[in-house]
Design an enzyme around this catalytic site. Structure first.
Site, PDB file in Angstrom:
ATOM      1  N   CYS A 114     -40.222 -32.682  -4.517  1.00 51.79           N
ATOM      2  CA  CYS A 114     -40.745 -33.715  -5.444  1.00 51.79           C
ATOM      3  C   CYS A 114     -39.782 -33.373  -7.041  1.00 51.79           C
ATOM      4  CB  CYS A 114     -41.538 -33.954  -6.093  1.00 51.79           C
ATOM      5  SG  CYS A 114     -42.682 -34.676  -4.471  1.00 51.79           S
ATOM      6  N   HIS A 254     -42.020 -37.731 -12.439  1.00 53.39           N
ATOM      7  CA  HIS A 254     -42.151 -37.772 -11.029  1.00 53.39           C
ATOM      8  C   HIS A 254     -43.808 -39.493  -9.702  1.00 53.39           C
ATOM      9  CE1 HIS A 254     -43.381 -37.359  -6.660  1.00 53.39           C
ATOM     10  NE2 HIS A 254     -44.139 -36.225  -7.044  1.00 53.39           N
ATOM     11  N   ASN A 284     -45.202 -42.299  -3.409  1.00 46.51           N
ATOM     12  CA  ASN A 284     -45.053 -41.116  -3.860  1.00 46.51           C
ATOM     13  C   ASN A 284     -43.797 -40.918  -2.858  1.00 46.51           C
ATOM     14  OD1 ASN A 284     -44.012 -38.437  -4.047  1.00 46.51           O
ATOM     15  ND2 ASN A 284     -45.979 -37.751  -4.245  1.00 46.51           N
TER      16      ASN A 284
HETATM   17  O1  UT7 Z   1     -45.922 -35.289  -5.378  1.00 51.68           O
HETATM   18  C1  UT7 Z   1     -45.966 -33.436  -5.293  1.00 51.68           C
HETATM   19  C2  UT7 Z   1     -47.381 -32.940  -5.073  1.00 51.68           C
HETATM   20  N1  UT7 Z   1     -48.344 -33.582  -4.433  1.00 51.68           N
HETATM   21  C3  UT7 Z   1     -49.188 -34.295  -5.026  1.00 51.68           C
HETATM   22  O2  UT7 Z   1     -48.993 -34.220  -6.439  1.00 51.68           O
HETATM   23  C4  UT7 Z   1     -50.701 -34.736  -4.827  1.00 51.68           C
HETATM   24  C5  UT7 Z   1     -51.666 -34.071  -5.618  1.00 51.68           C
HETATM   25  N2  UT7 Z   1     -52.915 -34.235  -5.492  1.00 51.68           N
HETATM   26  C6  UT7 Z   1     -53.223 -35.435  -5.001  1.00 51.68           C
HETATM   27  O3  UT7 Z   1     -52.535 -36.497  -5.827  1.00 51.68           O
HETATM   28  C7  UT7 Z   1     -55.284 -35.975  -5.149  1.00 51.68           C
HETATM   29  O4  UT7 Z   1     -55.474 -34.683  -4.793  1.00 51.68           O
HETATM   30  C8  UT7 Z   1     -55.276 -36.771  -3.828  1.00 51.68           C
HETATM   31  C9  UT7 Z   1     -54.849 -37.963  -4.243  1.00 51.68           C
HETATM   32  C10 UT7 Z   1     -55.070 -35.960  -2.267  1.00 51.68           C
HETATM   33  C11 UT7 Z   1     -57.235 -36.594  -3.681  1.00 51.68           C
HETATM   34  O5  UT7 Z   1     -57.641 -36.866  -4.727  1.00 51.68           O
HETATM   35  P1  UT7 Z   1     -59.116 -35.494  -4.955  1.00 51.68           P
HETATM   36  O6  UT7 Z   1     -59.402 -36.279  -5.894  1.00 51.68           O
HETATM   37  O7  UT7 Z   1     -58.346 -34.682  -5.293  1.00 51.68           O
HETATM   38  O8  UT7 Z   1     -59.576 -36.129  -3.480  1.00 51.68           O
HETATM   39  P2  UT7 Z   1     -60.499 -34.470  -2.838  1.00 51.68           P
HETATM   40  O9  UT7 Z   1     -59.271 -33.495  -2.247  1.00 51.68           O
HETATM   41  O10 UT7 Z   1     -61.606 -33.507  -3.782  1.00 51.68           O
HETATM   42  O11 UT7 Z   1     -60.764 -35.041  -1.945  1.00 51.68           O
HETATM   43  C12 UT7 Z   1     -63.029 -36.570  -2.568  1.00 51.68           C
HETATM   44  C13 UT7 Z   1     -63.414 -36.495  -1.297  1.00 51.68           C
HETATM   45  C14 UT7 Z   1     -63.558 -35.743   0.028  1.00 51.68           C
HETATM   46  O12 UT7 Z   1     -64.791 -36.204   0.451  1.00 51.68           O
HETATM   47  P3  UT7 Z   1     -66.071 -35.231   0.444  1.00 51.68           P
HETATM   48  O13 UT7 Z   1     -65.403 -34.011   0.532  1.00 51.68           O
HETATM   49  O14 UT7 Z   1     -66.113 -34.901  -1.326  1.00 51.68           O
HETATM   50  O15 UT7 Z   1     -67.030 -35.783   1.206  1.00 51.68           O
HETATM   51  C15 UT7 Z   1     -62.244 -35.798   0.132  1.00 51.68           C
HETATM   52  O16 UT7 Z   1     -62.904 -35.963   2.458  1.00 51.68           O
HETATM   53  O17 UT7 Z   1     -62.383 -37.502  -0.728  1.00 51.68           O
HETATM   54  C16 UT7 Z   1     -61.884 -37.208   0.453  1.00 51.68           C
HETATM   55  N3  UT7 Z   1     -61.093 -37.937   0.930  1.00 51.68           N
HETATM   56  C17 UT7 Z   1     -61.153 -39.915   1.207  1.00 51.68           C
HETATM   57  N4  UT7 Z   1     -61.710 -40.322   1.415  1.00 51.68           N
HETATM   58  C18 UT7 Z   1     -61.342 -41.764   1.356  1.00 51.68           C
HETATM   59  C19 UT7 Z   1     -60.003 -37.900   1.070  1.00 51.68           C
HETATM   60  N5  UT7 Z   1     -59.165 -38.887   0.688  1.00 51.68           N
HETATM   61  C20 UT7 Z   1     -59.847 -39.745   1.428  1.00 51.68           C
HETATM   62  C21 UT7 Z   1     -58.996 -40.777   1.715  1.00 51.68           C
HETATM   63  N6  UT7 Z   1     -59.526 -42.705   1.580  1.00 51.68           N
HETATM   64  N7  UT7 Z   1     -57.966 -41.756   1.883  1.00 51.68           N
END
Ligand code: UT7
Length: 343
Positions: A114, A254, A284
């Site tokens: 990215c 980004h 993204n």
């Molecule tokens: O492009 C450059 C590199 N990439 C990035 O910069 C991405 C950086 N990361 C992010 O944008 C975020 O970490 C994400 C959007 C990918 C995820 O958000 P988060 O707030 O960090 O969520 P998490 O991974 O901590 O997950 C929290 C909860 C989990 O459930 P439990 O374990 O708390 O029950 C996940 O299973 O949210 C759940 N979850 C979802 N729920 C509904 C993860 N993805 C989804 C989804 N829909 N799509």
């Protein structure tokens, strides 16, 4: 006075097909409200049959040349930033160079995920500052949806496809790329990777069965590093350019996640209205995200001569990059070019 590399043309290409959060609700266990509140994304564009990274970069590059009023044969170098090239070989940049008719240009790809576009304009700027080249096309494009696991809700909701390109030209104006900071921390932990299909794990029935051709990400860990490194590199780029956040007219970040953008903006102490955001519409788009945002701003006449822009990115690799770019007097560069041709 030394040469600087000014942006004199821009163009972008977004695929026709839109994939909304509601569409994703039918594919994985997610909701429109979760995606909007956790990422800021409403919809993203997805490539169709016959489209690829090179076709999108080519479309964007043609528009960039038109807007710069530069002929393809006057380019010295074609650079393509991508993580999702058409092929392992040849480079996507070579395909773009050939289809453009940039017969006097060298061409190569650059993979900094990215951060690739900011890396790309930094490389182009070095060639121009050294006096080696006068005109460089930097394209950045991604077909991330071709590497997406549509059963993985952690990743499939994030990514979109698209491409954008700029023409960078030598100028004596105190404008163009004023400073750049590049960084990397080799990801040996598999925080963000596509592991199949390379020399470590050549494509095979086994790699495909294991889904190794798909993007894998530990989003939460990437998130924390993203904010820290975007802030640090932005501060360093401003220091080198001898500017402060108060001197910035716009930040072109980004487009990874609206929460990453808010945290970065707050840590830098910049007004929210200076952060340009289009990830709600495009998701993204990897290396393409910074130039897509820049091209959208430039096409909307939002950039004025003398504006100071901060470009800042973070991505797989891990990589990060920040550059301060001052918007040049493009009309004056075009007049100077015409004078030189008729002299
Ligand atoms: O492009 C450059 C590199 N990439 C990035 O910069 C991405 C950086 N990361 C992010 O944008 C975020 O970490 C994400 C959007 C990918 C995820 O958000 P988060 O707030 O960090 O969520 P998490 O991974 O901590 O997950 C929290 C909860 C989990 O459930 P439990 O374990 O708390 O029950 C996940 O299973 O949210 C759940 N979850 C979802 N729920 C509904 C993860 N993805 C989804 C989804 N829909 N799509």
């Amino acid at each position: 006075m030394e040469n600087k590399a000014a942006i004199t043309g821009w163009g972008w290409h977004s695929p026709e097909h839109t994939l909304s959060n509601r569409d994703l609700e039918k594919l994985v266990d997610t909701t429109d409200s979760w995606i909007r509140s956790r990422t800021g994304i409403r919809e993203r564009r997805v490539v169709g049959p016959g489209e690829s990274t090179s076709t999108m970069c080519l479309a964007a590059a043609k528009k960039a040349l038109d807007s710069a009023e530069v002929k393809a044969q006057d380019l010295d170098l074609v650079l393509c930033a991508t993580t999702t090239p058409d092929f392992l070989l040849p480079a996507t940049a070579c395909l773009v160079q050939q289809h453009l008719g940039a017969v006097h240009a060298g061409a190569f790809d650059l993979n900094a995920a990215c951060s690739g576009f900011v890396y790309g304009i930094t490389v182009a700027s070095q060639f121009i500052q050294a006096g080696t080249y006068r005109r460089v096309l930097v394209a950045a494009g991604e077909c991330l949806t071709r590497f997406t696991n549509w059963q993985d809700r952690n990743t499939c909701i994030l990514f979109g496809d698209g491409a954008a390109a700029v023409v960078l030209e030598a100028t004596k104006q105190n404008a163009g790329v004023l400073s750049a900071v590049l960084g990397s921390h080799g990801d040996t932990e598999g925080l963000l990777s596509i592991q199949g299909g390379g020399s470590a794990h050549p494509a095979s029935v086994e790699t495909v069965a294991a889904g190794m051709h798909h993007i894998r990400m530990r989003g939460n860990e990437v998130f924390k590093k993203a904010v820290r490194m975007m802030v640090q590199s932005a501060q360093e780029a401003l220091r080198i350019a001898k500017l402060s956040t108060r001197d910035l007219n716009l930040v072109v970040p980004h487009q990874a996640n609206s929460r990453i953008l808010s945290a970065t903006q707050e840590s830098l102490g910049i007004d929210a209205d200076k952060m340009f955001i289009n990830l709600d519409r495009l998701g993204n788009t990897g290396a393409a995200s910074v130039p897509l945002a820049l091209a959208e701003l430039a096409s909307g006449n939002r950039l004025k001569v003398g504006d100071n822009l901060l470009l800042v990115a973070f991505g797989g690799g891990l990589t990060w990059a920040a550059a301060v770019v001052r918007w040049a007097d493009i009309a004056a560069i075009k007049r100077e070019r015409a004078r030189r041709l008729t002299a």
